[in-house]
Design a protein around this motif. Structure first.
Motif, short mmCIF file in Angstrom:
data_model
loop_
_atom_site.label_atom_id
_atom_site.label_comp_id
_atom_site.label_asym_id
_atom_site.label_seq_id
_atom_site.Cartn_x
_atom_site.Cartn_y
_atom_site.Cartn_z
N LEU A 45 0.58 -25.59 13.94
CA LEU A 45 0.92 -26.98 13.66
C LEU A 45 -0.28 -27.90 13.82
CD1 LEU A 45 4.46 -27.69 15.23
CD2 LEU A 45 3.79 -27.76 12.82
N TYR A 46 -1.09 -27.64 14.85
CA TYR A 46 -2.27 -28.47 15.08
C TYR A 46 -3.20 -28.42 13.87
CZ TYR A 46 -6.31 -30.67 17.19
OH TYR A 46 -7.37 -31.52 17.43
N GLN A 47 -3.42 -27.23 13.34
CA GLN A 47 -4.31 -27.08 12.19
C GLN A 47 -3.74 -27.75 10.95
OE1 GLN A 47 -4.59 -22.67 12.71
NE2 GLN A 47 -6.80 -23.00 12.58
N GLU A 48 -2.43 -27.69 10.80
CA GLU A 48 -1.79 -28.26 9.61
C GLU A 48 -1.68 -29.78 9.68
OE1 GLU A 48 2.00 -26.39 9.32
OE2 GLU A 48 1.20 -24.43 8.75
N LEU A 49 -1.32 -30.31 10.85
CA LEU A 49 -0.98 -31.73 10.98
C LEU A 49 -2.10 -32.60 11.55
CD1 LEU A 49 2.69 -31.34 12.31
CD2 LEU A 49 1.90 -31.58 9.95
N GLN A 50 -3.06 -31.99 12.26
CA GLN A 50 -4.19 -32.73 12.85
C GLN A 50 -3.71 -33.98 13.62
OE1 GLN A 50 -7.76 -31.83 12.65
NE2 GLN A 50 -6.55 -29.97 12.36
N PRO A 51 -2.93 -33.80 14.66
CA PRO A 51 -2.42 -34.95 15.43
C PRO A 51 -3.54 -35.62 16.22
CG PRO A 51 -1.98 -32.93 16.60
CD PRO A 51 -2.55 -32.51 15.27
N ASP A 52 -3.25 -36.84 16.69
CA ASP A 52 -4.20 -37.54 17.55
C ASP A 52 -4.20 -36.93 18.95
OD1 ASP A 52 -4.98 -39.60 15.65
OD2 ASP A 52 -2.95 -40.39 15.91
N ILE A 53 -3.05 -36.44 19.38
CA ILE A 53 -2.93 -35.87 20.72
C ILE A 53 -1.79 -34.86 20.76
CG2 ILE A 53 -1.39 -37.71 21.54
CD1 ILE A 53 -2.90 -37.55 24.26
N VAL A 54 -1.94 -33.84 21.59
CA VAL A 54 -0.91 -32.83 21.79
C VAL A 54 -0.36 -32.98 23.21
CG1 VAL A 54 -0.39 -30.36 21.88
CG2 VAL A 54 -2.06 -31.22 20.22
N ILE A 55 0.96 -33.00 23.34
CA ILE A 55 1.60 -33.06 24.66
C ILE A 55 2.25 -31.70 24.89
CG2 ILE A 55 3.29 -34.25 26.09
CD1 ILE A 55 2.93 -36.68 24.24
N MET A 56 1.81 -30.99 25.92
CA MET A 56 2.12 -29.57 26.03
C MET A 56 2.52 -29.14 27.44
SD MET A 56 -0.52 -26.44 25.30
CE MET A 56 -0.77 -26.99 23.61
N ASP A 57 3.54 -28.27 27.49
CA ASP A 57 3.91 -27.62 28.74
C ASP A 57 2.97 -26.43 28.96
OD1 ASP A 57 5.26 -26.93 31.02
OD2 ASP A 57 7.04 -26.17 30.01
N LEU A 58 2.92 -25.93 30.19
CA LEU A 58 2.12 -24.74 30.48
C LEU A 58 2.94 -23.46 30.43
CD1 LEU A 58 -0.24 -25.76 33.43
CD2 LEU A 58 -0.78 -25.59 31.00
N SER A 59 4.18 -23.55 30.90
CA SER A 59 5.03 -22.36 31.01
C SER A 59 5.82 -22.16 29.72
CB SER A 59 5.98 -22.50 32.19
OG SER A 59 5.25 -22.68 33.39
N MET A 60 5.36 -21.23 28.88
CA MET A 60 6.01 -20.95 27.61
C MET A 60 5.93 -19.46 27.33
SD MET A 60 4.62 -23.95 25.08
CE MET A 60 2.90 -23.55 25.40
N PRO A 61 6.84 -18.95 26.51
CA PRO A 61 6.74 -17.55 26.10
C PRO A 61 5.54 -17.34 25.19
CG PRO A 61 8.46 -18.66 24.87
CD PRO A 61 8.01 -19.63 25.92
N GLY A 62 5.19 -16.11 24.95
CA GLY A 62 4.04 -15.83 24.09
C GLY A 62 2.74 -15.95 24.85
#
Length: 214
Positions: A45-62
């Protein structure tokens, strides 16, 4: 400012994403343009949408949050990532910042902290929720700060000096003919080298060491 700040929300719980989306929408300055439930999806998504900022959790699957941060920053060194996590221990904060995140807040922080953190990061600061980091600029010896400043590249020193004089990231970008995200990235790296979080601390160091000539 007409254009809204574009962000991607990354959390494996849809209810959490919905809650944060409502918080952000209430301010009318931030627009959620994408959502992801795991790191691999966030990178795409980051590569496709090029947002100004990403808000992200640390604990995720994968691959998890820390590796996601590393991979996004590897692809775009100017990426702005704010971590929001249930973890308040300093080891998580340090690991997130080392991976390339520009800020860290906890999920139980006051609602206004989220918007404050986003705006601070967009202005080139590193934002860590109060109380999460126990090291401040006052704990550093001036000799350490002088050594860090002496090791700055010429461009880093230019940005450092202008920040200390009170210029905004956008004004510095205009003056140095650089992109504002590039200047914001320089500002973040400078603060990391000085082990500080805010421009106010940077100005305090500059004045104490006589860098600004004031």
């Amino acid at each position: 400012m007409n254009a809204k700040i574009k962000t991607i929300l990354v959390d494996d719980h849809a209810v959490v994403r919905a809650g944060f989306k409502m918080l952000l929408a209430a301010g009318d300055t931030i627009e959620v343009i994408g959502e992801a439930s795991r790191g691999e999806q966030a990178i795409q998504l980051y590569q496709e949408l090029q947002p100004d900022i990403v808000i992200m959790d640390l604990s995720m699957p994968g691959i998890g949050g820390l590796e996601t941060i590393r991979r996004i920053v590897l692809r775009d060194s100017e990426a702005l990532i704010l971590v929001f996590s249930v973890h308040h221990e300093q080891v998580y904060v340090n690991r997130a910042l080392s991976a390339g995140a520009k800020g860290y807040i906890t999920k139980n922080s006051a609602p206004e902290i989220l918007a404050e953190a986003i705006m601070s990061i967009l202005q080139g600061d590193t934002y860590v929720e109060r109380g999460l980091l126990k090291v401040s600029a006052d704990n550093l010896a001036q000799t350490d700060q002088q050594a860090a400043i002496a090791a700055f590249s010429p461009r880093e020193f230019d940005v450092f000096s202008l920040l200390a004089q009170g210029l905004t990231v956008h004004k510095i970008a205009d003056q140095l003919c650089l992109g504002h995200k590039t200047v914001a990235n320089y500002a973040t790296q400078i603060k990391k080298k000085l082990q500080i979080n805010t421009t106010a601390e940077l100005a305090h160091i500059a004045v104490n060491l006589g860098v600004t000539g004031r």
